[in-house]
Design a protein around this motif. Structure first.
Motif, PDB file in Angstrom:
ATOM      1  N   UNK A  60      19.484  15.391  -0.685  1.00 24.46           N
ATOM      2  CA  UNK A  60      18.291  14.560  -0.346  1.00 24.46           C
ATOM      3  C   UNK A  60      17.576  14.856   0.786  1.00 24.46           C
ATOM      4  N   UNK A  61      18.345  15.157   1.933  1.00 27.87           N
ATOM      5  CA  UNK A  61      17.657  15.440   3.308  1.00 27.87           C
ATOM      6  C   UNK A  61      16.534  16.636   3.215  1.00 27.87           C
ATOM      7  N   UNK A  62      15.576  16.558   3.867  1.00 23.83           N
ATOM      8  CA  UNK A  62      14.513  17.668   3.793  1.00 23.83           C
ATOM      9  C   UNK A  62      13.847  17.406   2.555  1.00 23.83           C
ATOM     10  N   UNK A  63      13.959  16.717   1.819  1.00 29.43           N
ATOM     11  CA  UNK A  63      13.103  16.502   0.594  1.00 29.43           C
ATOM     12  C   UNK A  63      12.011  15.849   1.010  1.00 29.43           C
ATOM     13  N   UNK A  64      10.950  15.375   0.149  1.00 29.79           N
ATOM     14  CA  UNK A  64       9.858  14.687   0.326  1.00 29.79           C
ATOM     15  C   UNK A  64       9.566  13.676  -0.491  1.00 29.79           C
ATOM     16  N   UNK A  65       9.076  12.501  -0.328  1.00 26.22           N
ATOM     17  CA  UNK A  65       8.804  11.594  -1.395  1.00 26.22           C
ATOM     18  C   UNK A  65       7.303  11.948  -2.039  1.00 26.22           C
ATOM     19  N   UNK A  66       7.213  11.812  -3.317  1.00 24.53           N
ATOM     20  CA  UNK A  66       6.145  11.725  -4.061  1.00 24.53           C
ATOM     21  C   UNK A  66       5.702  10.471  -4.379  1.00 24.53           C
ATOM     22  N   UNK A  67       4.833  10.266  -5.589  1.00 22.76           N
ATOM     23  CA  UNK A  67       4.466   9.111  -5.943  1.00 22.76           C
ATOM     24  C   UNK A  67       5.545   8.349  -6.414  1.00 22.76           C
ATOM     25  N   UNK A  68       5.572   7.047  -6.402  1.00 19.45           N
ATOM     26  CA  UNK A  68       6.506   5.922  -6.918  1.00 19.45           C
ATOM     27  C   UNK A  68       5.835   5.294  -8.470  1.00 19.45           C
ATOM     28  N   UNK A  69       6.658   5.520  -9.507  1.00 22.69           N
ATOM     29  CA  UNK A  69       6.297   5.293 -10.827  1.00 22.69           C
ATOM     30  C   UNK A  69       7.044   4.186 -11.160  1.00 22.69           C
ATOM     31  N   UNK A  70       6.758   3.487 -12.332  1.00 23.97           N
ATOM     32  CA  UNK A  70       7.436   2.478 -13.167  1.00 23.97           C
ATOM     33  C   UNK A  70       7.692   2.742 -14.520  1.00 23.97           C
ATOM     34  N   UNK A  71       8.953   2.678 -14.772  1.00 24.77           N
ATOM     35  CA  UNK A  71       9.070   2.540 -16.342  1.00 24.77           C
ATOM     36  C   UNK A  71      10.073   1.299 -16.434  1.00 24.77           C
ATOM     37  N   UNK A  72       9.373   0.625 -17.228  1.00 28.02           N
ATOM     38  CA  UNK A  72       9.894  -0.887 -17.634  1.00 28.02           C
ATOM     39  C   UNK A  72      10.346  -1.485 -16.149  1.00 28.02           C
TER      40      UNK A  72
END
Length: 79
Positions: free
Chosen positions: A45-57
């Motif tokens: 996980x370190x050095x990865x970047x967040x993209x959009x947060x989605x929702x499923x249910x």
């Protein structure tokens, strides 16, 4: 479980706050609730970047720049 409008508000908050931000480090505090081994989480996980947060249910899906995602089942909030 939280109602859908509550989850949409939480999703919107995260989309405003974390999209594009880099993950500095990752800690697994309760290993039994994480499906991926703790060592793999700490290493990938370190050095990865967040993209959009989605929702499923009733699950929030935190997409990452690497194409992976972190799924979080949201528990009811105490009032």
């Amino acid at each position: 479980m939280p109602e859908i409008p509550e989850l949409e508000a939480i999703r919107g908050f995260f989309n405003r706050q974390i999209v594009g931000r880099e993950i500095g480090s990752a800690v697994v505090r309760i290993p039994v609730v994480v499906r991926t081994p703790a060592q793999a989480v700490r290493e990938t996980l370190p050095l990865d970047c967040f993209g959009p947060v989605e929702r499923h249910g009733k699950v929030l899906l935190f997409t990452l720049a690497s194409g992976r995602r972190v799924e979080v089942a949201v528990r009811p909030l105490k009032k």
